[in-house]
Design an enzyme around this catalytic site. Structure first.
Site, PDB file in Angstrom:
ATOM      1  N   ARG A 229     -22.235 -62.643 -21.286  1.00  0.00           N
ATOM      2  CA  ARG A 229     -22.103 -61.231 -20.930  1.00  0.00           C
ATOM      3  C   ARG A 229     -21.996 -61.085 -19.421  1.00  0.00           C
ATOM      4  O   ARG A 229     -22.745 -61.720 -18.666  1.00  0.00           O
ATOM      5  CB  ARG A 229     -23.305 -60.418 -21.447  1.00  0.00           C
ATOM      6  N   GLU A 258     -15.624 -53.796 -18.044  1.00  0.00           N
ATOM      7  CA  GLU A 258     -14.420 -54.280 -18.724  1.00  0.00           C
ATOM      8  C   GLU A 258     -13.598 -53.109 -19.247  1.00  0.00           C
ATOM      9  O   GLU A 258     -14.169 -52.140 -19.749  1.00  0.00           O
ATOM     10  CB  GLU A 258     -14.818 -55.213 -19.883  1.00  0.00           C
ATOM     11  N   HIS A 277     -12.355 -61.759 -21.780  1.00  0.00           N
ATOM     12  CA  HIS A 277     -13.402 -61.693 -22.814  1.00  0.00           C
ATOM     13  C   HIS A 277     -12.843 -62.027 -24.197  1.00  0.00           C
ATOM     14  O   HIS A 277     -13.052 -61.293 -25.170  1.00  0.00           O
ATOM     15  CB  HIS A 277     -14.073 -60.317 -22.826  1.00  0.00           C
TER      16      HIS A 277
END
Length: 306
Positions: A229, A258, A277
């Site tokens: 994370r 993000e 991601h």
């Protein structure tokens, strides 16, 4: 027909088949928290599958019929668990389903950092031939420190061990570790590791755990990888450490905000390898995550109806 909201644009076909008894509502590829709240108000779903974005108290309160929330992934930090508990909404995640994909992506980022593959590719496309000047790093015999020894951390530990790396790890909850993983303290991770890789969930207690003070404790020239994370890392401190040479290179798959802003300084840092991601995203994982999320949701709803 009872409705299920999916905070994404799609689900794998086997998951769609499993949920065929419900009317599915899709929030789209990049739903905002406001979008999700409005869809909850409009459709009052009995269940939600969380793929993208945050699912908080406002969305839960906007759907009085809501009984279950299923995470299309392992991390539940995007779901307000306190609100779910207070509103008697059950939450489950697809723990371990994407372990192979994330572990392999961690290895890819590590190798890209150690071997400068991205930079060498760019140099060759610009007409350079750096055979006589470039020296890569060899990982065999180096120590990799893992923070988090769950399904993903253990899977990556196997890969690192196969590359003849010394594997040390920190995880207060880890039990029955394989013999090639040495359980150590966080201080040992900083002092002994040539590579530090994050595999832990984000909590209030570990937010920005990778900060200027911690990076200063690490070995000079450490390689840093984060497929967990983004909130675990103070990005400004990491950038400073990269520019000073304290960190040799970083492979990052997650970020504090993000998508990454178009003017984010990480995008201009040559010693960083970036990915959006997608560590846990693969053809196989897409199907397995969808099935697991759908199965979890169906199970929770069946229990709620009893």
């Amino acid at each position: 027909m009872e409705k299920i909201l999916v905070t994404g644009a799609d689900l794998a076909p086997p998951a769609l088949e499993l949920l065929s008894g419900y009317e599915l509502v899709f929030a789209g590829k990049t739903p905002t928290e406001f979008d999700v709240v409005e869809l909850c108000k409009m459709h009052n779903p009995i269940g939600v599958i969380v793929r993208y974005g945050r699912f908080g108290r406002s969305a839960m309160e906007a759907a009085p019929a809501l009984r279950a929330v299923s995470r299309h992934g392992a991390g539940v930090d995007v779901i307000d668990l306190d609100a779910a508990k207070a509103l008697n909404i059950e939450v489950r995640s697809a723990v371990g389903v994407n372990a192979a994909a994330v572990a392999e992506h961690t290895a890819a980022l590590l190798l890209a950092c150690a071997k400068s593959t991205v930079q060498l590719d760019a140099r060759m496309r610009d007409g350079h031939w750096d055979k006589s000047t470039h020296k890569s790093q060899e990982l065999g015999g180096k120590t990799v420190g893992l923070i988090g020894l769950g399904a993903i951390g253990r899977r990556f530990a196997r890969i690192a061990d196969a590359m003849d790396m010394k594997v040390i790890g920190y995880d207060p909850n880890a039990r029955d570790l394989p013999e090639y993983v040495e359980k150590v303290s966080l201080e040992d991770i900083w002092k002994r590791s040539d590579v530090v890789s994050l595999h832990c969930p984000l909590t209030d207690s570990n937010r920005a755990m990778i900060n200027a003070q911690v990076l200063a404790k690490c070995r000079p020239g450490v390689i840093f990888v984060n497929t967990a994370r983004g909130g675990l890392v103070d990005e400004a401190a990491l950038l400073e450490a990269l520019r000073s040479g304290q960190v040799f290179a970083a492979g990052l798959d997650s970020f504090a905000q993000e998508p990454l802003a178009s003017d984010h300084p990480l995008l201009k840092e040559p010693s960083v390898v970036l990915s959006p991601h997608i560590g846990g995203v693969s053809v196989d994982t897409y199907v397995n995550l969808g099935l697991t999320a759908a199965n979890n949701l169906v199970g929770m709803l069946a229990a709620a109806h009893r």
